[in-house]
Design a protein around this motif. Structure first.
Motif, PDB file in Angstrom:
ATOM      1  N   UNK A 209       7.476 -53.814 -35.314  1.00  0.00           N
ATOM      2  CA  UNK A 209       8.733 -53.299 -34.797  1.00  0.00           C
ATOM      3  C   UNK A 209       8.824 -51.823 -35.143  1.00  0.00           C
ATOM      4  N   UNK A 210       9.192 -51.012 -34.172  1.00  0.00           N
ATOM      5  CA  UNK A 210       9.383 -49.588 -34.415  1.00  0.00           C
ATOM      6  C   UNK A 210      10.875 -49.290 -34.339  1.00  0.00           C
ATOM      7  N   UNK A 211      11.363 -48.571 -35.333  1.00  0.00           N
ATOM      8  CA  UNK A 211      12.788 -48.267 -35.446  1.00  0.00           C
ATOM      9  C   UNK A 211      12.994 -46.760 -35.406  1.00  0.00           C
ATOM     10  N   UNK A 212      14.023 -46.336 -34.696  1.00  0.00           N
ATOM     11  CA  UNK A 212      14.343 -44.915 -34.557  1.00  0.00           C
ATOM     12  C   UNK A 212      15.738 -44.657 -35.099  1.00  0.00           C
ATOM     13  N   UNK A 213      15.881 -43.575 -35.834  1.00  0.00           N
ATOM     14  CA  UNK A 213      17.165 -43.209 -36.387  1.00  0.00           C
ATOM     15  C   UNK A 213      17.348 -41.701 -36.280  1.00  0.00           C
ATOM     16  N   UNK A 214      18.466 -41.299 -35.718  1.00  0.00           N
ATOM     17  CA  UNK A 214      18.754 -39.873 -35.608  1.00  0.00           C
ATOM     18  C   UNK A 214      19.214 -39.346 -36.966  1.00  0.00           C
TER      19      UNK A 214
END
Length: 226
Positions: A209-214
């Protein structure tokens, strides 16, 4: 590695190389034993906007990306006999896109690769030897996965094989080319899925799973083995 990334004004925390089977050739990252890693990408331009299709008005885009002219072939494929031989052997002649990018292996390491897109298939090629590593028919692609943020990652989902996770500063052009090429070849609209968290099959038995956070100054990206 750092020189390759900085030339594209992209900074990624945790970097390494391994072979096509995911065996590390250098000291693994501290999180690698658990199949996870953390990366941070800084955008090319702090001025962002929302684009239209194929991002459906959701994907945050840089103005520099939106206004960039699309050239298609950035490595001059006709001047590289080995690449031409690969295409001719497969019966492909029309190159829609060609450029170097980063490909993530099943262990989460990064390798430099050439992405070639024709009107029938996707090719992954070693840029040092021009040796073919993988060919994927456009008809085998189910969808493309991207975040809603301003980063360089995208995943190509192939249900009958393992998926591809890659990073490129030309992501917008790649997605546009793949959507148009698939529609022309198979007469169906390739799905573009936008989410700040999605799964992909990094190998036959490896789901990540790849997670993105600003975050301040860019986008933090984390890859976790499921």
């Amino acid at each position: 590695m750092s020189r390759y990334l900085s030339s594209r004004r992209v900074q990624i925390e945790s970097a390494g190389y391994d072979d096509e089977n995911g065996r590390a050739s250098e000291t693994p990252d501290k999180d690698d034993a658990n199949g996870s890693g953390s990366m941070k990408l800084r955008p090319l331009d702090s001025n962002v906007t929302e684009d239209q299709e194929p991002f459906m008005g959701v994907k945050v885009r840089r103005k520099t990306s939106r206004l960039r002219d699309y050239l298609g072939d950035y490595i001059d494929v006709p001047s590289r006999p080995r690449l031409m031989k690969i295409l001719e052997k497969q019966g492909d002649r029309k190159v829609l896109f060609a450029d170097k990018l980063l490909k993530f292996t099943s262990s989460g390491k990064m390798k430099r690769r050439i992405l070639l897109i024709t009107d029938f298939a996707i090719y992954i090629v070693d840029p040092d030897t021009d040796a073919l590593k993988r060919r994927i028919a456009l008809a085998a692609v189910e969808k493309l996965c991207l975040s809603e943020l301003s980063d360089n990652f995208f995943a190509i989902i192939i249900p009958t094989e393992y998926d591809l996770l890659m990073a490129s500063t030309r992501k917008t052009e790649i997605v546009t080319v793949l959507v148009d090429a698939t529609k022309s070849a198979s007469d169906y609209e390739l799905e573009v899925s936008l989410s700040n968290r999605f799964e992909y099959h990094a190998g036959a038995e490896v789901v990540k799973e790849i997670q993105f956070e600003e975050v301040e100054g860019g986008v933090k990206t984390r890859i976790i083995r499921k």
